[in-house]
Write a protein that holds these residues in place. Sequence first.
Motif, mmCIF file in Angstrom:
data_model
loop_
_atom_site.group_PDB
_atom_site.id
_atom_site.type_symbol
_atom_site.label_atom_id
_atom_site.label_comp_id
_atom_site.label_asym_id
_atom_site.label_seq_id
_atom_site.Cartn_x
_atom_site.Cartn_y
_atom_site.Cartn_z
ATOM 1 N N PHE A 17 0.832 -1.207 0.000
ATOM 2 C CA PHE A 17 0.000 0.000 0.000
ATOM 3 C C PHE A 17 0.869 1.260 0.000
ATOM 4 C CE2 PHE A 17 -3.536 -2.751 1.630
ATOM 5 C CZ PHE A 17 -4.390 -2.528 0.572
ATOM 6 N N SER A 18 1.988 1.217 0.712
ATOM 7 C CA SER A 18 2.896 2.366 0.728
ATOM 8 C C SER A 18 3.522 2.582 -0.643
ATOM 9 C CB SER A 18 4.003 2.159 1.769
ATOM 10 O OG SER A 18 3.453 2.035 3.054
ATOM 11 N N ALA A 19 3.894 1.494 -1.294
ATOM 12 C CA ALA A 19 4.516 1.589 -2.617
ATOM 13 C C ALA A 19 3.515 2.055 -3.664
ATOM 14 C CB ALA A 19 5.099 0.234 -3.011
ATOM 15 N N THR A 20 2.254 1.724 -3.468
ATOM 16 C CA THR A 20 1.218 2.147 -4.406
ATOM 17 C C THR A 20 0.843 3.612 -4.189
ATOM 18 O OG1 THR A 20 0.345 -0.098 -4.469
ATOM 19 C CG2 THR A 20 -1.129 1.632 -5.235
ATOM 20 N N GLU A 21 0.677 3.998 -2.941
ATOM 21 C CA GLU A 21 0.252 5.367 -2.612
ATOM 22 C C GLU A 21 1.413 6.364 -2.565
ATOM 23 O OE1 GLU A 21 -2.828 6.449 -2.332
ATOM 24 O OE2 GLU A 21 -3.696 4.463 -2.589
ATOM 25 N N LEU A 22 2.600 5.857 -2.289
ATOM 26 C CA LEU A 22 3.784 6.693 -2.064
ATOM 27 C C LEU A 22 3.509 7.745 -0.991
ATOM 28 C CD1 LEU A 22 5.150 7.030 -5.709
ATOM 29 C CD2 LEU A 22 5.987 5.545 -3.857
ATOM 30 N N ASN A 23 2.763 7.284 0.039
ATOM 31 C CA ASN A 23 2.397 8.154 1.153
ATOM 32 C C ASN A 23 1.977 7.232 2.299
ATOM 33 O OD1 ASN A 23 0.351 9.566 2.856
ATOM 34 N ND2 ASN A 23 0.874 11.294 1.517
ATOM 35 N N PHE A 24 2.685 7.328 3.431
ATOM 36 C CA PHE A 24 2.397 6.431 4.542
ATOM 37 C C PHE A 24 1.008 6.683 5.146
ATOM 38 C CE2 PHE A 24 7.190 5.869 5.417
ATOM 39 C CZ PHE A 24 7.237 4.759 4.600
ATOM 40 N N SER A 25 0.543 7.923 5.181
ATOM 41 C CA SER A 25 -0.791 8.213 5.736
ATOM 42 C C SER A 25 -1.890 7.584 4.883
ATOM 43 C CB SER A 25 -1.018 9.719 5.838
ATOM 44 O OG SER A 25 -0.108 10.292 6.735
ATOM 45 N N LYS A 26 -1.803 7.772 3.573
ATOM 46 C CA LYS A 26 -2.799 7.185 2.673
ATOM 47 C C LYS A 26 -2.720 5.661 2.699
ATOM 48 C CE LYS A 26 -3.098 11.072 -0.525
ATOM 49 N NZ LYS A 26 -2.828 11.537 -1.889
ATOM 50 N N ALA A 27 -1.502 5.133 2.777
ATOM 51 C CA ALA A 27 -1.325 3.680 2.854
ATOM 52 C C ALA A 27 -1.985 3.137 4.110
ATOM 53 C CB ALA A 27 0.159 3.326 2.829
ATOM 54 N N ALA A 28 -1.835 3.851 5.226
ATOM 55 C CA ALA A 28 -2.427 3.416 6.491
ATOM 56 C C ALA A 28 -3.945 3.374 6.379
ATOM 57 C CB ALA A 28 -1.999 4.352 7.619
ATOM 58 N N LYS A 79 9.541 16.065 -0.469
ATOM 59 C CA LYS A 79 8.539 15.966 -1.534
ATOM 60 C C LYS A 79 7.683 14.709 -1.408
ATOM 61 C CE LYS A 79 11.246 18.567 -4.874
ATOM 62 N NZ LYS A 79 11.850 18.567 -6.202
ATOM 63 N N GLY A 80 8.057 13.802 -0.525
ATOM 64 C CA GLY A 80 7.297 12.577 -0.327
ATOM 65 C C GLY A 80 8.163 11.342 -0.484
ATOM 66 N N LEU A 81 7.528 10.265 -0.846
ATOM 67 C CA LEU A 81 8.209 8.980 -0.995
ATOM 68 C C LEU A 81 8.399 8.641 -2.466
ATOM 69 C CD1 LEU A 81 6.131 6.751 1.487
ATOM 70 C CD2 LEU A 81 8.379 7.748 1.905
ATOM 71 N N SER A 131 15.427 -1.364 -5.247
ATOM 72 C CA SER A 131 15.039 -2.543 -4.453
ATOM 73 C C SER A 131 13.552 -2.517 -4.138
ATOM 74 C CB SER A 131 15.835 -2.599 -3.147
ATOM 75 O OG SER A 131 17.202 -2.790 -3.414
ATOM 76 N N GLY A 132 13.017 -1.333 -3.883
ATOM 77 C CA GLY A 132 11.595 -1.185 -3.617
ATOM 78 C C GLY A 132 10.759 -1.546 -4.834
ATOM 79 N N VAL A 133 11.220 -1.158 -6.010
ATOM 80 C CA VAL A 133 10.523 -1.500 -7.253
ATOM 81 C C VAL A 133 10.498 -3.023 -7.419
ATOM 82 C CG1 VAL A 133 10.616 -1.356 -9.782
ATOM 83 C CG2 VAL A 133 11.022 0.693 -8.394
ATOM 84 N N LEU A 134 11.624 -3.664 -7.165
ATOM 85 C CA LEU A 134 11.697 -5.130 -7.267
ATOM 86 C C LEU A 134 10.749 -5.813 -6.286
ATOM 87 C CD1 LEU A 134 15.545 -5.801 -7.600
ATOM 88 C CD2 LEU A 134 13.787 -6.312 -9.290
ATOM 89 N N LEU A 135 10.759 -5.328 -5.045
ATOM 90 C CA LEU A 135 9.908 -5.940 -4.028
ATOM 91 C C LEU A 135 8.430 -5.727 -4.353
ATOM 92 C CD1 LEU A 135 9.623 -7.520 -1.402
ATOM 93 C CD2 LEU A 135 9.783 -5.341 -0.166
ATOM 94 N N LYS A 136 8.069 -4.546 -4.813
ATOM 95 C CA LYS A 136 6.669 -4.272 -5.174
ATOM 96 C C LYS A 136 6.217 -5.248 -6.261
ATOM 97 C CE LYS A 136 3.490 -0.662 -6.646
ATOM 98 N NZ LYS A 136 3.137 -0.422 -8.007
ATOM 99 N N LYS A 137 7.022 -5.396 -7.292
ATOM 100 C CA LYS A 137 6.683 -6.313 -8.390
ATOM 101 C C LYS A 137 6.567 -7.742 -7.869
ATOM 102 C CE LYS A 137 6.926 -7.607 -12.971
ATOM 103 N NZ LYS A 137 5.786 -8.493 -13.002
#
Length: 153
Positions: free
Chosen positions: A21-32, A63-65, A70-76
């Motif tokens: 959810f964090s990787a999709t939203e690129l925002n910890f609040s929205k991910a939460a 500016k955000g996340l 490595s994050g791209v690999l893990l998300k995929k």
Amino acid sequence: MKNISLNFDLLDPTSCKAFLFSATELNFSKAAQRAGMTQSGISKHVLKLEEKFGTELFVRSSKGLSLTPSGVLLKKYIEDLFARFEILNGQIYSEQTQKSGVVRYAMPESCLMSPHFQALLNRRKELFPQIQLEVLIKTNEQIEKAKNLGASD
């Protein structure tokens, strides 16, 4: 069987959920909000994954996340893993609900020429390919006698 070392801590479902959810939203609040977790819970699970992998998964800036390579690999990987679980779930459901076996019909020979019989065969192939039909050619009298006796022959 090959001796494989498995580290199931890397597949912690809650950490995977928090990260995805964090990787999709690129925002910890929205991910939460999407994950039904607190922002601190999201952050803790992401940090836990970063510690386990020994690398940062996000670039954190004013500016955000953004995802690191490595994050791209893990998300995929997590997306692929969940897609495969969906496929597996569908296969298991299909296996459990698939009708199979033999269905026996007794009918006079004249029914073989009926368009309804061909429609029955085609529909069975379409809807229940695992069901085998066994057609017994009997006279009307034999069929009636079997019905009265409660038998299928």
